[in-house]
Design a protein around this motif. Structure first.
Motif, PDB file in Angstrom:
ATOM      1  N   PRO A 154       0.834  -1.205   0.000  1.00  0.00           N
ATOM      2  CA  PRO A 154       0.000   0.000   0.000  1.00  0.00           C
ATOM      3  C   PRO A 154       0.864   1.248   0.000  1.00  0.00           C
ATOM      4  CG  PRO A 154       0.126  -0.893   2.208  1.00  0.00           C
ATOM      5  CD  PRO A 154       0.867  -1.856   1.315  1.00  0.00           C
ATOM      6  N   ARG A 155       0.264   2.371  -0.301  1.00  0.00           N
ATOM      7  CA  ARG A 155       0.952   3.654  -0.271  1.00  0.00           C
ATOM      8  C   ARG A 155       0.614   4.383   1.028  1.00  0.00           C
ATOM      9  NH1 ARG A 155       4.832   3.347  -2.188  1.00  0.00           N
ATOM     10  NH2 ARG A 155       5.442   3.496  -4.344  1.00  0.00           N
ATOM     11  N   ASP A 156       1.624   4.936   1.678  1.00  0.00           N
ATOM     12  CA  ASP A 156       1.414   5.668   2.927  1.00  0.00           C
ATOM     13  C   ASP A 156       1.049   7.115   2.627  1.00  0.00           C
ATOM     14  OD1 ASP A 156       2.094   3.400   4.388  1.00  0.00           O
ATOM     15  OD2 ASP A 156       4.228   3.883   4.274  1.00  0.00           O
ATOM     16  N   SER A 157      -0.124   7.299   2.051  1.00  0.00           N
ATOM     17  CA  SER A 157      -0.574   8.650   1.706  1.00  0.00           C
ATOM     18  C   SER A 157      -2.091   8.698   1.751  1.00  0.00           C
ATOM     19  CB  SER A 157      -0.076   9.038   0.311  1.00  0.00           C
ATOM     20  OG  SER A 157      -0.642  10.264  -0.097  1.00  0.00           O
ATOM     21  N   SER A 158      -2.607   9.738   2.374  1.00  0.00           N
ATOM     22  CA  SER A 158      -4.059   9.881   2.474  1.00  0.00           C
ATOM     23  C   SER A 158      -4.685  10.272   1.143  1.00  0.00           C
ATOM     24  CB  SER A 158      -4.402  10.941   3.529  1.00  0.00           C
ATOM     25  OG  SER A 158      -3.832  12.195   3.180  1.00  0.00           O
ATOM     26  N   SER A 159      -3.863  10.703   0.186  1.00  0.00           N
ATOM     27  CA  SER A 159      -4.400  11.134  -1.107  1.00  0.00           C
ATOM     28  C   SER A 159      -4.375  10.021  -2.150  1.00  0.00           C
ATOM     29  CB  SER A 159      -3.599  12.333  -1.631  1.00  0.00           C
ATOM     30  OG  SER A 159      -2.249  11.969  -1.888  1.00  0.00           O
ATOM     31  N   ILE A 160      -3.870   8.835  -1.767  1.00  0.00           N
ATOM     32  CA  ILE A 160      -3.715   7.724  -2.708  1.00  0.00           C
ATOM     33  C   ILE A 160      -4.640   6.576  -2.330  1.00  0.00           C
ATOM     34  CG2 ILE A 160      -2.105   6.029  -3.666  1.00  0.00           C
ATOM     35  CD1 ILE A 160      -1.484   8.864  -4.516  1.00  0.00           C
ATOM     36  N   VAL A 161      -5.262   5.965  -3.333  1.00  0.00           N
ATOM     37  CA  VAL A 161      -6.063   4.764  -3.118  1.00  0.00           C
ATOM     38  C   VAL A 161      -5.380   3.609  -3.847  1.00  0.00           C
ATOM     39  CG1 VAL A 161      -7.562   5.284  -5.097  1.00  0.00           C
ATOM     40  CG2 VAL A 161      -8.358   3.725  -3.316  1.00  0.00           C
ATOM     41  N   SER A 162      -5.354   2.436  -3.206  1.00  0.00           N
ATOM     42  CA  SER A 162      -4.635   1.281  -3.752  1.00  0.00           C
ATOM     43  C   SER A 162      -5.589   0.132  -4.033  1.00  0.00           C
ATOM     44  CB  SER A 162      -3.554   0.817  -2.765  1.00  0.00           C
ATOM     45  OG  SER A 162      -2.632   1.852  -2.496  1.00  0.00           O
ATOM     46  N   PHE A 163      -5.333  -0.571  -5.137  1.00  0.00           N
ATOM     47  CA  PHE A 163      -6.130  -1.730  -5.518  1.00  0.00           C
ATOM     48  C   PHE A 163      -5.199  -2.929  -5.721  1.00  0.00           C
ATOM     49  CE2 PHE A 163      -8.596   1.932  -6.996  1.00  0.00           C
ATOM     50  CZ  PHE A 163      -9.827   1.670  -6.403  1.00  0.00           C
ATOM     51  N   PRO A 164      -5.086  -3.822  -4.724  1.00  0.00           N
ATOM     52  CA  PRO A 164      -4.221  -5.002  -4.866  1.00  0.00           C
ATOM     53  C   PRO A 164      -4.751  -5.925  -5.964  1.00  0.00           C
ATOM     54  CG  PRO A 164      -4.839  -4.623  -2.568  1.00  0.00           C
ATOM     55  CD  PRO A 164      -5.724  -3.756  -3.398  1.00  0.00           C
ATOM     56  N   PHE A 165      -3.840  -6.447  -6.781  1.00  0.00           N
ATOM     57  CA  PHE A 165      -4.252  -7.401  -7.812  1.00  0.00           C
ATOM     58  C   PHE A 165      -3.432  -8.683  -7.750  1.00  0.00           C
ATOM     59  CE2 PHE A 165      -1.082  -4.639  -9.798  1.00  0.00           C
ATOM     60  CZ  PHE A 165      -0.208  -5.546 -10.369  1.00  0.00           C
ATOM     61  N   ALA A 166      -2.307  -8.671  -7.046  1.00  0.00           N
ATOM     62  CA  ALA A 166      -1.494  -9.877  -6.868  1.00  0.00           C
ATOM     63  C   ALA A 166      -1.289 -10.085  -5.377  1.00  0.00           C
ATOM     64  CB  ALA A 166      -0.153  -9.735  -7.578  1.00  0.00           C
ATOM     65  N   THR A 167      -1.660 -11.239  -4.883  1.00  0.00           N
ATOM     66  CA  THR A 167      -1.620 -11.499  -3.445  1.00  0.00           C
ATOM     67  C   THR A 167      -0.263 -12.001  -2.969  1.00  0.00           C
ATOM     68  OG1 THR A 167      -2.517 -13.711  -3.868  1.00  0.00           O
ATOM     69  CG2 THR A 167      -4.089 -11.967  -3.294  1.00  0.00           C
ATOM     70  N   SER A 168       0.725 -12.007  -3.855  1.00  0.00           N
ATOM     71  CA  SER A 168       2.066 -12.437  -3.471  1.00  0.00           C
ATOM     72  C   SER A 168       3.090 -11.770  -4.374  1.00  0.00           C
ATOM     73  CB  SER A 168       2.200 -13.963  -3.578  1.00  0.00           C
ATOM     74  OG  SER A 168       3.536 -14.366  -3.340  1.00  0.00           O
ATOM     75  N   VAL A 169       4.247 -11.426  -3.807  1.00  0.00           N
ATOM     76  CA  VAL A 169       5.351 -10.905  -4.614  1.00  0.00           C
ATOM     77  C   VAL A 169       6.301 -12.031  -5.013  1.00  0.00           C
ATOM     78  CG1 VAL A 169       5.247  -8.613  -3.595  1.00  0.00           C
ATOM     79  CG2 VAL A 169       6.708 -10.347  -2.547  1.00  0.00           C
ATOM     80  N   GLU A 170       6.002 -13.244  -4.597  1.00  0.00           N
ATOM     81  CA  GLU A 170       6.808 -14.409  -4.950  1.00  0.00           C
ATOM     82  C   GLU A 170       6.339 -14.970  -6.296  1.00  0.00           C
ATOM     83  OE1 GLU A 170       6.553 -17.164  -1.726  1.00  0.00           O
ATOM     84  OE2 GLU A 170       7.294 -15.743  -0.242  1.00  0.00           O
ATOM     85  N   PRO A 171       7.177 -15.805  -6.940  1.00  0.00           N
ATOM     86  CA  PRO A 171       8.457 -16.350  -6.490  1.00  0.00           C
ATOM     87  C   PRO A 171       9.608 -15.387  -6.767  1.00  0.00           C
ATOM     88  CG  PRO A 171       7.968 -17.193  -8.658  1.00  0.00           C
ATOM     89  CD  PRO A 171       6.790 -16.342  -8.264  1.00  0.00           C
ATOM     90  N   PHE A 172      10.735 -15.658  -6.120  1.00  0.00           N
ATOM     91  CA  PHE A 172      11.988 -15.002  -6.465  1.00  0.00           C
ATOM     92  C   PHE A 172      12.849 -16.050  -7.162  1.00  0.00           C
ATOM     93  CE2 PHE A 172      10.261 -12.636  -2.950  1.00  0.00           C
ATOM     94  CZ  PHE A 172      10.393 -11.330  -3.393  1.00  0.00           C
ATOM     95  N   PHE A 173      13.449 -15.669  -8.269  1.00  0.00           N
ATOM     96  CA  PHE A 173      14.187 -16.663  -9.044  1.00  0.00           C
ATOM     97  C   PHE A 173      15.372 -16.014  -9.746  1.00  0.00           C
ATOM     98  CE2 PHE A 173      10.823 -14.874 -11.597  1.00  0.00           C
ATOM     99  CZ  PHE A 173      11.370 -14.680 -12.859  1.00  0.00           C
ATOM    100  N   ILE A 174      16.336 -16.851 -10.047  1.00  0.00           N
ATOM    101  CA  ILE A 174      17.476 -16.393 -10.834  1.00  0.00           C
ATOM    102  C   ILE A 174      17.348 -16.952 -12.241  1.00  0.00           C
ATOM    103  CG2 ILE A 174      19.043 -16.135  -8.871  1.00  0.00           C
ATOM    104  CD1 ILE A 174      20.302 -18.840  -9.696  1.00  0.00           C
ATOM    105  N   VAL A 175      17.929 -16.235 -13.181  1.00  0.00           N
ATOM    106  CA  VAL A 175      17.947 -16.663 -14.578  1.00  0.00           C
ATOM    107  C   VAL A 175      19.383 -16.570 -15.074  1.00  0.00           C
ATOM    108  CG1 VAL A 175      17.130 -16.188 -16.908  1.00  0.00           C
ATOM    109  CG2 VAL A 175      15.595 -15.860 -14.976  1.00  0.00           C
ATOM    110  N   ALA A 176      19.826 -17.619 -15.749  1.00  0.00           N
ATOM    111  CA  ALA A 176      21.178 -17.627 -16.318  1.00  0.00           C
ATOM    112  C   ALA A 176      21.151 -18.449 -17.602  1.00  0.00           C
ATOM    113  CB  ALA A 176      22.176 -18.211 -15.325  1.00  0.00           C
ATOM    114  N   ARG A 177      22.225 -18.365 -18.379  1.00  0.00           N
ATOM    115  CA  ARG A 177      22.278 -19.183 -19.594  1.00  0.00           C
ATOM    116  C   ARG A 177      22.172 -20.658 -19.202  1.00  0.00           C
ATOM    117  NH1 ARG A 177      27.628 -20.828 -19.620  1.00  0.00           N
ATOM    118  NH2 ARG A 177      29.092 -19.419 -18.573  1.00  0.00           N
ATOM    119  N   SER A 178      21.636 -21.450 -20.102  1.00  0.00           N
ATOM    120  CA  SER A 178      21.270 -22.829 -19.767  1.00  0.00           C
ATOM    121  C   SER A 178      22.440 -23.671 -19.274  1.00  0.00           C
ATOM    122  CB  SER A 178      20.631 -23.502 -20.986  1.00  0.00           C
ATOM    123  OG  SER A 178      19.434 -22.839 -21.336  1.00  0.00           O
ATOM    124  N   ASN A 179      23.644 -23.413 -19.769  1.00  0.00           N
ATOM    125  CA  ASN A 179      24.807 -24.212 -19.358  1.00  0.00           C
ATOM    126  C   ASN A 179      25.636 -23.517 -18.281  1.00  0.00           C
ATOM    127  OD1 ASN A 179      25.717 -22.161 -20.985  1.00  0.00           O
ATOM    128  ND2 ASN A 179      27.155 -23.422 -22.166  1.00  0.00           N
TER     129      ASN A 179
END
Length: 344
Positions: A154-179
């Motif tokens: 959420p935003r810590d501001s009385s002038s902002i309204v927030s609408f959640p659309f994703a209930t998780s910020v996961e997963p966290f993952f790494i990406v690298a070349r296949s080999n």
């Protein structure tokens, strides 16, 4: 006083509200796009209208008088209502609307899908201009420089309204070349620092970055090299052509990585989260659309509902029917798991 009050326009009242909140004329001038002399003239009008000095100077800036504080809430309501009315007029009186949106690149495609769906349903032509993050990004919504912001929490501001659309910020993952050698042995965070890595830039990252810094210091590690970019393309070009490792978070980023050849992903959520956020309450638990209360609220809510449907589909495809059954995965991004199958 009555006649003078009638001559106070929205801008003058906006200056008054901002001065109470910010306490510095220069800050107010910058936020409202005014010269300092214009702010001073507005203050003079206010003093004459209310028969009070309204502010006195101190080491902390302009301190509102008791009269100013009594008037503040009323003025704030007036400003908010007028801005809301103007936004509603602008939205309802036109068949097209241009939105300025602050977002990381991996949200672009999903947001455009949501825009297309809402455009069809509401029979309005929506165009979108995406803006990149900078150090002032989080204040641009409240300053009316952008219409919508996409970021965790959420935003810590009385002038902002927030609408959640994703209930998780996961997963966290790494990406690298296949080999890449990172995939040849069990993953540890210490192994990550054996290679150059690329971070995707996002808001509210300072706490996690500081905690990673403490982890590096505590374990006497050193960073080979690190670059920070909001661009998926930059990250993937770097990953495919070197030993660099990309570090990503959330399913929208994962979705964007799926069609890129020659790379592999490893889910590191269980390893990464306790280090990035030792205090679980610090970790953002959702991703939201944020807009001004005096902005396109109904439209933003409709867009968030469309994004929510996309997120729920991504959840099922990644974790299966029960998102709680999360396990570490190591798979080629070209072959995501079938619907309902928990990856090994």
């Amino acid at each position: 006083m009555k006649n003078k009050l009638l001559h106070l326009d929205l801008l003058t009242l906006s200056v008054f509200v901002k001065l109470v909140e910010e306490k510095h004329g220069l800050t107010v001038a910058r936020q409202l796009g005014l010269s300092q002399s214009k702010v001073s003239r507005c203050v003079k009008q206010l003093k004459e209208a209310f028969k009070d000095e309204l502010f006195h100077r101190s080491g902390d800036g302009l301190i509102p008088s008791s009269v100013a504080m009594d008037l503040y809430e009323h003025a704030k309501i007036i400003v908010s209502q007028q801005l809301t009315m103007q936004d509603k007029i602008n939205t309802s009186s036109c068949k097209s609307l241009h939105l300025k949106v602050l977002a990381n690149e991996h949200f672009y495609n999903a947001f455009m899908k949501a825009t297309e769906e809402v455009s069809r349903k509401q029979k309005i032509n929506l165009s979108v201009e995406f803006l990149s993050w900078d150090q002032d990004s989080t204040s641009k919504v409240s300053q009316r420089e952008v219409d919508i912001e996409i970021c965790p929490g959420p935003r810590d501001s009385s002038s902002i309204v927030s609408f959640p659309f994703a209930t998780s910020v996961e997963p966290f993952f790494i990406v690298a070349r296949s080999n890449h050698p990172i995939f040849t042995r069990p993953f540890t965070m210490k192994r990550l620092f054996e290679y150059p890595f690329v971070l995707t830039r996002h808001p509210k990252e300072e706490k996690s970055k500081n905690n990673l810094g403490m982890y590096i210091q505590k374990n006497n590690l050193s960073i080979v090299s690190c670059s920070i970019s909001p661009s998926i393309k930059f990250t993937m070009d770097r990953v495919k052509s070197s030993d660099a490792i990309g570090l990503f978070g959330n399913l929208f980023a994962y979705q964007e990585c799926q069609n890129i050849e020659g790379v592999q992903a490893l889910d590191i959520t269980d390893t990464f989260v306790p280090i990035a956020w030792p205090n679980p309450s610090d970790k953002p638990e959702s991703i939201s659309l944020h807009c001004r209360k005096a902005g396109p609220v109904a439209l933003t809510e409709a867009l968030s509902l469309s994004l929510m449907k996309q997120f729920q589909t991504m959840q099922r495809e990644y974790w299966g029917p029960n998102p709680e059954n999360r396990r570490q995965v190591n798979r080629n991004l070209q072959t995501p798991p079938k619907l309902g199958v928990i990856p090994n």
